[in-house]
Design a protein around this motif. Structure first.
Motif, PDB file in Angstrom:
ATOM      1  N   VAL A 191       0.835  -1.204   0.000  1.00  0.00           N
ATOM      2  CA  VAL A 191       0.000   0.000   0.000  1.00  0.00           C
ATOM      3  C   VAL A 191       0.868   1.252   0.000  1.00  0.00           C
ATOM      4  N   THR A 192       0.551   2.191  -0.903  1.00  0.00           N
ATOM      5  CA  THR A 192       1.273   3.463  -0.914  1.00  0.00           C
ATOM      6  C   THR A 192       0.405   4.571  -1.508  1.00  0.00           C
ATOM      7  N   HIS A 193       0.713   5.833  -1.145  1.00  0.00           N
ATOM      8  CA  HIS A 193       0.066   6.963  -1.802  1.00  0.00           C
ATOM      9  C   HIS A 193       1.025   7.584  -2.829  1.00  0.00           C
ATOM     10  N   ASP A 194       2.196   6.963  -2.998  1.00  0.00           N
ATOM     11  CA  ASP A 194       3.260   7.527  -3.835  1.00  0.00           C
ATOM     12  C   ASP A 194       3.254   6.846  -5.211  1.00  0.00           C
ATOM     13  N   GLN A 195       2.904   7.636  -6.226  1.00  0.00           N
ATOM     14  CA  GLN A 195       2.740   7.086  -7.570  1.00  0.00           C
ATOM     15  C   GLN A 195       4.038   6.504  -8.123  1.00  0.00           C
ATOM     16  N   VAL A 196       5.147   7.186  -7.872  1.00  0.00           N
ATOM     17  CA  VAL A 196       6.425   6.706  -8.401  1.00  0.00           C
ATOM     18  C   VAL A 196       6.804   5.369  -7.740  1.00  0.00           C
ATOM     19  N   GLU A 197       6.552   5.311  -6.435  1.00  0.00           N
ATOM     20  CA  GLU A 197       6.808   4.059  -5.712  1.00  0.00           C
ATOM     21  C   GLU A 197       5.988   2.915  -6.319  1.00  0.00           C
ATOM     22  N   ALA A 198       4.716   3.193  -6.565  1.00  0.00           N
ATOM     23  CA  ALA A 198       3.840   2.173  -7.146  1.00  0.00           C
ATOM     24  C   ALA A 198       4.354   1.729  -8.509  1.00  0.00           C
ATOM     25  N   MET A 199       4.684   2.713  -9.356  1.00  0.00           N
ATOM     26  CA  MET A 199       5.098   2.382 -10.721  1.00  0.00           C
ATOM     27  C   MET A 199       6.407   1.610 -10.763  1.00  0.00           C
ATOM     28  N   THR A 200       7.331   1.948  -9.872  1.00  0.00           N
ATOM     29  CA  THR A 200       8.630   1.281  -9.931  1.00  0.00           C
ATOM     30  C   THR A 200       8.582  -0.103  -9.297  1.00  0.00           C
ATOM     31  N   MET A 201       7.623  -0.340  -8.405  1.00  0.00           N
ATOM     32  CA  MET A 201       7.622  -1.625  -7.692  1.00  0.00           C
ATOM     33  C   MET A 201       6.659  -2.660  -8.267  1.00  0.00           C
ATOM     34  N   ALA A 202       5.523  -2.210  -8.777  1.00  0.00           N
ATOM     35  CA  ALA A 202       4.405  -3.136  -9.008  1.00  0.00           C
ATOM     36  C   ALA A 202       4.599  -4.067 -10.202  1.00  0.00           C
ATOM     37  N   ASP A 203       4.202  -5.329 -10.011  1.00  0.00           N
ATOM     38  CA  ASP A 203       3.914  -6.185 -11.170  1.00  0.00           C
ATOM     39  C   ASP A 203       2.599  -5.703 -11.778  1.00  0.00           C
ATOM     40  N   ARG A 204       1.597  -5.607 -10.896  1.00  0.00           N
ATOM     41  CA  ARG A 204       0.322  -5.000 -11.272  1.00  0.00           C
ATOM     42  C   ARG A 204      -0.114  -4.116 -10.112  1.00  0.00           C
ATOM     43  N   MET A 205      -1.024  -3.208 -10.394  1.00  0.00           N
ATOM     44  CA  MET A 205      -1.451  -2.278  -9.362  1.00  0.00           C
ATOM     45  C   MET A 205      -2.919  -1.916  -9.531  1.00  0.00           C
ATOM     46  N   ALA A 206      -3.513  -1.436  -8.444  1.00  0.00           N
ATOM     47  CA  ALA A 206      -4.883  -0.932  -8.480  1.00  0.00           C
ATOM     48  C   ALA A 206      -4.864   0.507  -8.005  1.00  0.00           C
ATOM     49  N   VAL A 207      -5.619   1.345  -8.679  1.00  0.00           N
ATOM     50  CA  VAL A 207      -5.758   2.745  -8.270  1.00  0.00           C
ATOM     51  C   VAL A 207      -7.121   2.909  -7.611  1.00  0.00           C
ATOM     52  N   LEU A 208      -7.094   3.412  -6.383  1.00  0.00           N
ATOM     53  CA  LEU A 208      -8.316   3.566  -5.582  1.00  0.00           C
ATOM     54  C   LEU A 208      -8.639   5.039  -5.410  1.00  0.00           C
ATOM     55  N   ARG A 209      -9.926   5.340  -5.454  1.00  0.00           N
ATOM     56  CA  ARG A 209     -10.365   6.695  -5.112  1.00  0.00           C
ATOM     57  C   ARG A 209     -11.691   6.601  -4.365  1.00  0.00           C
ATOM     58  N   ASP A 210     -11.749   7.237  -3.227  1.00  0.00           N
ATOM     59  CA  ASP A 210     -12.976   7.241  -2.416  1.00  0.00           C
ATOM     60  C   ASP A 210     -13.574   5.847  -2.249  1.00  0.00           C
ATOM     61  N   GLY A 211     -12.730   4.880  -1.985  1.00  0.00           N
ATOM     62  CA  GLY A 211     -13.213   3.532  -1.698  1.00  0.00           C
ATOM     63  C   GLY A 211     -13.588   2.706  -2.906  1.00  0.00           C
ATOM     64  N   VAL A 212     -13.387   3.267  -4.114  1.00  0.00           N
ATOM     65  CA  VAL A 212     -13.777   2.572  -5.343  1.00  0.00           C
ATOM     66  C   VAL A 212     -12.537   2.331  -6.201  1.00  0.00           C
ATOM     67  N   LEU A 213     -12.477   1.154  -6.843  1.00  0.00           N
ATOM     68  CA  LEU A 213     -11.369   0.855  -7.749  1.00  0.00           C
ATOM     69  C   LEU A 213     -11.555   1.625  -9.044  1.00  0.00           C
ATOM     70  N   GLU A 214     -10.561   2.430  -9.398  1.00  0.00           N
ATOM     71  CA  GLU A 214     -10.649   3.184 -10.648  1.00  0.00           C
ATOM     72  C   GLU A 214      -9.997   2.454 -11.799  1.00  0.00           C
ATOM     73  N   ASP A 215      -8.950   1.704 -11.503  1.00  0.00           N
ATOM     74  CA  ASP A 215      -8.146   1.135 -12.567  1.00  0.00           C
ATOM     75  C   ASP A 215      -7.321  -0.015 -11.994  1.00  0.00           C
ATOM     76  N   VAL A 216      -7.139  -1.076 -12.786  1.00  0.00           N
ATOM     77  CA  VAL A 216      -6.280  -2.185 -12.380  1.00  0.00           C
ATOM     78  C   VAL A 216      -5.454  -2.607 -13.582  1.00  0.00           C
ATOM     79  N   GLY A 217      -4.160  -2.812 -13.381  1.00  0.00           N
ATOM     80  CA  GLY A 217      -3.343  -3.294 -14.486  1.00  0.00           C
ATOM     81  C   GLY A 217      -1.864  -3.175 -14.172  1.00  0.00           C
ATOM     82  N   THR A 218      -1.038  -3.437 -15.177  1.00  0.00           N
ATOM     83  CA  THR A 218       0.398  -3.210 -15.003  1.00  0.00           C
ATOM     84  C   THR A 218       0.625  -1.693 -15.010  1.00  0.00           C
ATOM     85  N   PRO A 219       1.756  -1.218 -14.452  1.00  0.00           N
ATOM     86  CA  PRO A 219       2.039   0.227 -14.511  1.00  0.00           C
ATOM     87  C   PRO A 219       2.002   0.744 -15.953  1.00  0.00           C
TER      88      PRO A 219
END
Ligand code: ADP
Ligand code: ADP
Length: 225
Positions: A191-219
């Protein structure tokens, strides 16, 4: 070896705060999966539901094909690291890392060898006899990660583990953590709020906003445009 499936999961806290709404998500076995979003969007709530620390209001959480709320903590075999490592203050690094193996009743010599090997991989082998308060923040987080990984959990959960560290250390540690969990093959949710951290680490990632999934996929899929 674990995959995680959230099937229409909601979380409403007592008092009526809707923290997570209708989340559908599959985290594959062995994946380094990142949950990204601003503070308050429900990331920790999802992580704590996966860990069994928070009840699910509705929907189903599956861990390795089993309905999670029917699993005992032992069967879940989940390890978690928080923003502040929360190491036992009166135990050395070695004592902290040994603790989960002591609970399991492992042979002491074997446990010690395991701790030394993992401490070396984490770059803290020269400080295993020191108390947490004599370490830097980064070293403490390495020790907390060591304590979590020592018993080879099926699922490794990290909640903003680097957010209390300065920028240089964050950059260094995120690369090391990603390499370490990949080499361990442990399914990891980060879990992170840091976009660069997410992009550099993730195999895949989910973007959350207000409790709802906005997007799921590879960076690459998420940031292609
Ligand atoms: P983070 O943003 O890192 O998740 P928070 O500061 O939001 O951390 O939350 C820290 C702790 O406070 C958590 O254990 C969380 O469950 C609790 N908490 C957060 N918001 C509320 C709230 N509105 N009411 C009660 N407890 C809360
Ligand atoms: P994040 O981890 O993305 O910062 P959280 O999962 O901590 O978000 O919080 C999501 C929402 O749920 C926030 O509005 C927060 O205030 C609320 N919340 C978190 N924990 C509690 C709690 N124990 N009781 C009530 N509300 C909470």
């Amino acid at each position: 070896m674990t995959d995680v499936v959230l099937d229409g999961v909601d979380k409403v806290y007592p008092g009526g705060q809707v923290a997570v709404r209708n989340v559908r998500l599959r985290i594959n076995d062995g994946e380094l999966f990142v949950l990204l979003g601003p503070s308050g969007c429900g990331k920790s709530t999802i992580l704590r539901m996966i860990a069994g620390l928070e009840e699910i209001t509705s929907g189903v959480l599956w861990l390795n094909g089993a309905v999670a709320n029917e699993l005992s903590p032992r069967d879940r075999n989940v390890a978690m690291v928080f923003q502040e490592g929360a190491l036992y203050p009166h135990r050395t690094v070695k004592g902290n890392m040994m603790f989960p193996l002591e609970v399991l009743g492992d042979d002491r010599a074997e446990a010690t060898a395991k701790v030394v090997e993992l401490a070396r991989a984490l770059g803290i082998n020269t400080m295993i006899d020191r108390l947490p308060r004599t370490l830097s923040g980064g070293q403490r987080q390495r020790a907390a990660i060591g304590r979590a990984l020592i018993r080879e959990p099926s699922l490794f959960l990290m909640d903003e583990p680097l957010s209390s560290l300065d920028a240089g250390l964050r950059t260094e540690l995120r690369v090391e953590i990603a390499a370490l969990v990949r080499s361990s093959g442990t399914t990891t949710v980060y879990v992170t709020h840091d976009q660069v951290e997410a992009m550099t680490m993730a195999d895949r990632m989910a973007v959350l906003r207000d409790g709802v999934l906005e997007d799921v996929g590879t960076p690459e899929q998420i940031y292609q445009d």
